[in-house]
Design a protein around this motif. Structure first.
Motif, PDB file in Angstrom:
ATOM      1  N   ILE A  72       0.842  -1.205   0.000  1.00  0.00           N
ATOM      2  CA  ILE A  72       0.000   0.000   0.000  1.00  0.00           C
ATOM      3  C   ILE A  72       0.879   1.258   0.000  1.00  0.00           C
ATOM      4  O   ILE A  72       0.398   2.344   0.348  1.00  0.00           O
ATOM      5  CB  ILE A  72      -0.950   0.022   1.217  1.00  0.00           C
ATOM      6  CG1 ILE A  72      -0.162   0.091   2.532  1.00  0.00           C
ATOM      7  CG2 ILE A  72      -1.896  -1.163   1.200  1.00  0.00           C
ATOM      8  CD1 ILE A  72      -1.015   0.475   3.732  1.00  0.00           C
ATOM      9  N   SER A 113       2.100   3.274  -2.298  1.00  0.00           N
ATOM     10  CA  SER A 113       1.694   4.427  -3.121  1.00  0.00           C
ATOM     11  C   SER A 113       0.536   5.179  -2.489  1.00  0.00           C
ATOM     12  O   SER A 113       0.563   6.411  -2.377  1.00  0.00           O
ATOM     13  CB  SER A 113       1.303   3.958  -4.526  1.00  0.00           C
ATOM     14  OG  SER A 113       2.418   3.414  -5.201  1.00  0.00           O
ATOM     15  N   SER A 114      -0.503   4.445  -2.078  1.00  0.00           N
ATOM     16  CA  SER A 114      -1.648   5.105  -1.454  1.00  0.00           C
ATOM     17  C   SER A 114      -1.268   5.696  -0.097  1.00  0.00           C
ATOM     18  O   SER A 114      -1.805   6.731   0.314  1.00  0.00           O
ATOM     19  CB  SER A 114      -2.815   4.125  -1.297  1.00  0.00           C
ATOM     20  OG  SER A 114      -2.454   3.034  -0.463  1.00  0.00           O
ATOM     21  N   GLU A 148       0.339   9.122  -0.635  1.00  0.00           N
ATOM     22  CA  GLU A 148      -0.692  10.126  -0.898  1.00  0.00           C
ATOM     23  C   GLU A 148      -1.413  10.510   0.388  1.00  0.00           C
ATOM     24  O   GLU A 148      -1.652  11.693   0.650  1.00  0.00           O
ATOM     25  CB  GLU A 148      -1.696   9.609  -1.927  1.00  0.00           C
ATOM     26  CG  GLU A 148      -2.812  10.599  -2.211  1.00  0.00           C
ATOM     27  CD  GLU A 148      -3.835  10.082  -3.209  1.00  0.00           C
ATOM     28  OE1 GLU A 148      -5.003  10.513  -3.130  1.00  0.00           O
ATOM     29  OE2 GLU A 148      -3.465   9.255  -4.072  1.00  0.00           O
ATOM     30  N   TRP A 149      -1.737   9.523   1.213  1.00  0.00           N
ATOM     31  CA  TRP A 149      -2.467   9.797   2.449  1.00  0.00           C
ATOM     32  C   TRP A 149      -1.622  10.628   3.423  1.00  0.00           C
ATOM     33  O   TRP A 149      -2.110  11.592   4.018  1.00  0.00           O
ATOM     34  CB  TRP A 149      -2.875   8.476   3.097  1.00  0.00           C
ATOM     35  CG  TRP A 149      -3.717   8.627   4.320  1.00  0.00           C
ATOM     36  CD1 TRP A 149      -5.059   8.844   4.380  1.00  0.00           C
ATOM     37  CD2 TRP A 149      -3.269   8.599   5.676  1.00  0.00           C
ATOM     38  NE1 TRP A 149      -5.477   8.942   5.689  1.00  0.00           N
ATOM     39  CE2 TRP A 149      -4.395   8.795   6.503  1.00  0.00           C
ATOM     40  CE3 TRP A 149      -2.014   8.415   6.275  1.00  0.00           C
ATOM     41  CZ2 TRP A 149      -4.310   8.813   7.900  1.00  0.00           C
ATOM     42  CZ3 TRP A 149      -1.922   8.439   7.658  1.00  0.00           C
ATOM     43  CH2 TRP A 149      -3.063   8.638   8.459  1.00  0.00           C
ATOM     44  N   ASP A 179      -7.623   5.169   5.013  1.00  0.00           N
ATOM     45  CA  ASP A 179      -8.553   5.435   3.906  1.00  0.00           C
ATOM     46  C   ASP A 179      -9.488   6.594   4.240  1.00  0.00           C
ATOM     47  O   ASP A 179     -10.520   6.769   3.600  1.00  0.00           O
ATOM     48  CB  ASP A 179      -9.357   4.179   3.545  1.00  0.00           C
ATOM     49  CG  ASP A 179     -10.168   3.627   4.720  1.00  0.00           C
ATOM     50  OD1 ASP A 179     -10.109   4.228   5.828  1.00  0.00           O
ATOM     51  OD2 ASP A 179     -10.849   2.599   4.542  1.00  0.00           O
ATOM     52  N   LYS A 237      -5.981  10.176  -5.557  1.00  0.00           N
ATOM     53  CA  LYS A 237      -7.336   9.672  -5.349  1.00  0.00           C
ATOM     54  C   LYS A 237      -8.302  10.794  -4.976  1.00  0.00           C
ATOM     55  O   LYS A 237      -9.471  10.768  -5.366  1.00  0.00           O
ATOM     56  CB  LYS A 237      -7.330   8.601  -4.263  1.00  0.00           C
ATOM     57  CG  LYS A 237      -8.712   8.045  -3.937  1.00  0.00           C
ATOM     58  CD  LYS A 237      -8.663   6.909  -2.945  1.00  0.00           C
ATOM     59  CE  LYS A 237      -8.234   5.625  -3.626  1.00  0.00           C
ATOM     60  NZ  LYS A 237      -8.379   4.449  -2.737  1.00  0.00           N
TER      61      LYS A 237
END
Length: 531
Positions: free
Chosen positions: A232, A234-235, A238-239, A321, A430
């Motif tokens: 995870i 990459s996400s 971003e987070w 998330d 995202k």
């Protein structure tokens, strides 16, 4: 003779009159007493709205300790060296038992937030009925203060609401032990929990006062029990970059298990001082039920709270998330400046609750399929898998958003000309890409997250405080939806986790709340990945 009869008759009348008067008087008194003691039926309010507050001085008076005197000095405890920092090869988190009880102890903290100072101990009760626990006592031994031990009764407080889960009695219940101190701590001290005041302890923790009582930062994010076998990274970048833009100064991660790429990402941010990594207090296993895992997470959240009570003004419990998105300002600092004008009062409230909005991945497919089509028919679109409908007005809005996405892609491409080819391969964030949300906004208290004021929160739950200092009941404050929302990005709606899925997936809408972050976020991600 006649006079005698007449006298008797008068006496009878007088007695009858007195009797009637006495009976009437007694009836009146009884009625008055009944009215004076009768309480009219009280309307029952939910815990979320009931607040009984005390001043700090009154609370200190109520909690004033009553030390116990021992005939002999208890033995000095053997205190293990505890390192909670995470590493992939570290042993499981160390817990200590209270001999003769179903209680395990995780950590102890010195709490000087109120006039009455405390030792707080985070613990687990092996069972459901915490009220069956026999009395426990705190032994606090101040170092460099001669041979003396202060012994006081420890007050337990369950960190859970029993109504949430009544499925089984085979549970482990998190709770907080509070031990009031007669004097503030000026030096390091050792604390132990025992069943009899003067028993020799079999457990112990080091505690001590903070050298600096000024907050070092405004916002610290707490992330519970990371357990991801897939990559995870990459996400996660971003987070983390999103939350750094919004105002997060430190993110405390509790790690169960992550793969190598995710670990490398976390280590990179750890070296920058943005991320701290801690062992998860209770590792996940197949035998631990969903409801037990939810209880386990509260140990992580409350450890995060007490680690930060004198370091940061707010803790923000979040999953990776979820993003707390201010709609009018660019960051949380700007948001906090606006909220007092709308009712937020840190003297009376312990948290700012933010309403939840779901962004399901499958809803974005409707947007992607429609934006590439030239067909502008006013036909309702349905997705068989989840029976999602996008209305005509939403279809019109989708076309308007094409320019926004092109602008974000253009910004990344222009960066590539000045830097390197790395930026040409970056995906659109995202927050810019997922712009279709559920049309149902969660009510306050359902899937909400909150900014928790550390000087007020006594125990923390995933979504809001369970108990606050100087008050009973719920003391959270709901932020206006026009100011801020929780963007919750999920692949699909899981009926196990979200029982109301049918309601959340029925209709969708365009949500522009995060688009104002697009350009700054795209640059921040590029700077992290491509440099």
């Amino acid at each position: 003779m006649c006079s005698t009869r007449k006298g008797i008759r008068v006496t009878k009348y007088l007695l009858a009159g007195v009797t009637v008067f006495c009976v009437s008087w007694i009836a009146c008194v009884n009625e008055w007493n009944a009215r004076s003691h009768w309480n009219p039926p009280q309307r029952r309010y939910s815990t979320m709205k009931t607040i009984v507050a005390y001043s700090e001085g009154k609370q200190a008076e109520m909690d004033r300790p009553s030390p116990v005197t021992c005939d002999r000095l208890p033995d000095y405890p053997v205190i293990p060296e505890i390192n909670r920092t995470w590493s992939p090869h570290a042993a499981e988190a160390l817990w200590q038992r209270v001999e003769g009880t179903p209680v395990s102890l995780y950590a102890a903290y010195y709490d000087e937030r109120a006039p009455q100072h405390y030792v707080r101990v985070l613990a687990i009760f092996h069972g459901r009925n915490l009220s069956s626990l026999e009395d426990l006592y705190c032994q606090t031994r101040v170092l460099h203060d001669g041979d003396s031990v202060e012994v006081v009764a420890a007050k337990p407080l369950e960190i859970w609401w029993q109504d949430w889960d009544k499925s089984t009695n085979e549970v482990e219940t998190p709770f907080l032990l509070s031990c009031p101190l007669t004097e503030p701590l000026n030096n390091r001290a050792d604390v132990s929990i025992v069943t009899e005041p003067c028993d020799n302890p079999t457990n112990g923790f080091h505690i001590g006062p903070k050298t600096n009582n000024n907050y070092q930062r405004s916002f610290t994010i707490c992330v519970k029990d990371m357990n991801f076998q897939k990559d995870i990274s990459s996400s996660l970048i971003e987070w983390i970059e999103t939350n750094r833009l919004l105002g997060a100064e430190v993110i405390d991660f509790y790690i169960d298990s992550v793969n190598k790429n995710t670990e490398a990402t976390l280590r990179r941010y750890q070296s920058q001082g943005l991320v701290r990594l801690f062992q998860v207090p209770i590792k996940n296993t197949a035998r631990r039920s969903l409801w037990q895992r939810r209880r386990d997470h509260l140990v992580s959240y409350n450890d995060c709270l007490y680690r930060n009570i004198l370091e940061t003004e707010f803790i923000v419990p979040l999953d990776v998330d979820e993003v707390l998105v201010p709609k009018i300002t660019n960051n949380w600092h700007g948001l906090l400046k606006r909220l007092p004008l709308q009712g937020w009062d840190p003297h009376h409230h312990s948290a700012i609750l933010v309403r939840n909005v779901f962004f399901f991945d499958f809803m974005q497919h409707l947007y992607k399929n429609n934006k590439t089509s030239n067909n502008r028919n006013r036909v309702k679109l349905y997705m068989k898998r989840d029976d999602v409908r996008i209305d005509d007005e939403v279809l019109n809005e989708i076309v308007d958003l094409h320019s926004t996405e092109k602008e974000s892609n253009k910004h990344i491409t222009e960066m590539g000309k000045d830097e390197n080819d790395c930026t040409n391969n970056l995906d659109l964030p995202k927050l810019s890409r997922n712009i279709v949300s559920s049309a149902t906004i969660s009510p306050i208290g359902y899937y909400s997250k909150s900014f928790m004021l550390t000087r007020k929160v006594l125990t923390a739950f995933n979504h809001y405080p369970l108990a606050s200092i100087g008050a009973t009941g719920f003391t959270g404050w709901a932020a206006p939806y026009k100011e801020v929302q929780l963007n919750h990005y999920k692949e699909t709606c899981n009926f196990t986790m979200v029982p109301e899925c049918a309601q959340y997936v029925k209709r969708s809408r365009i949500d522009r709340s995060a688009l104002h972050l697009s350009r700054r976020l795209a640059r921040a991600i590029a700077n992290t990945i491509c440099k």
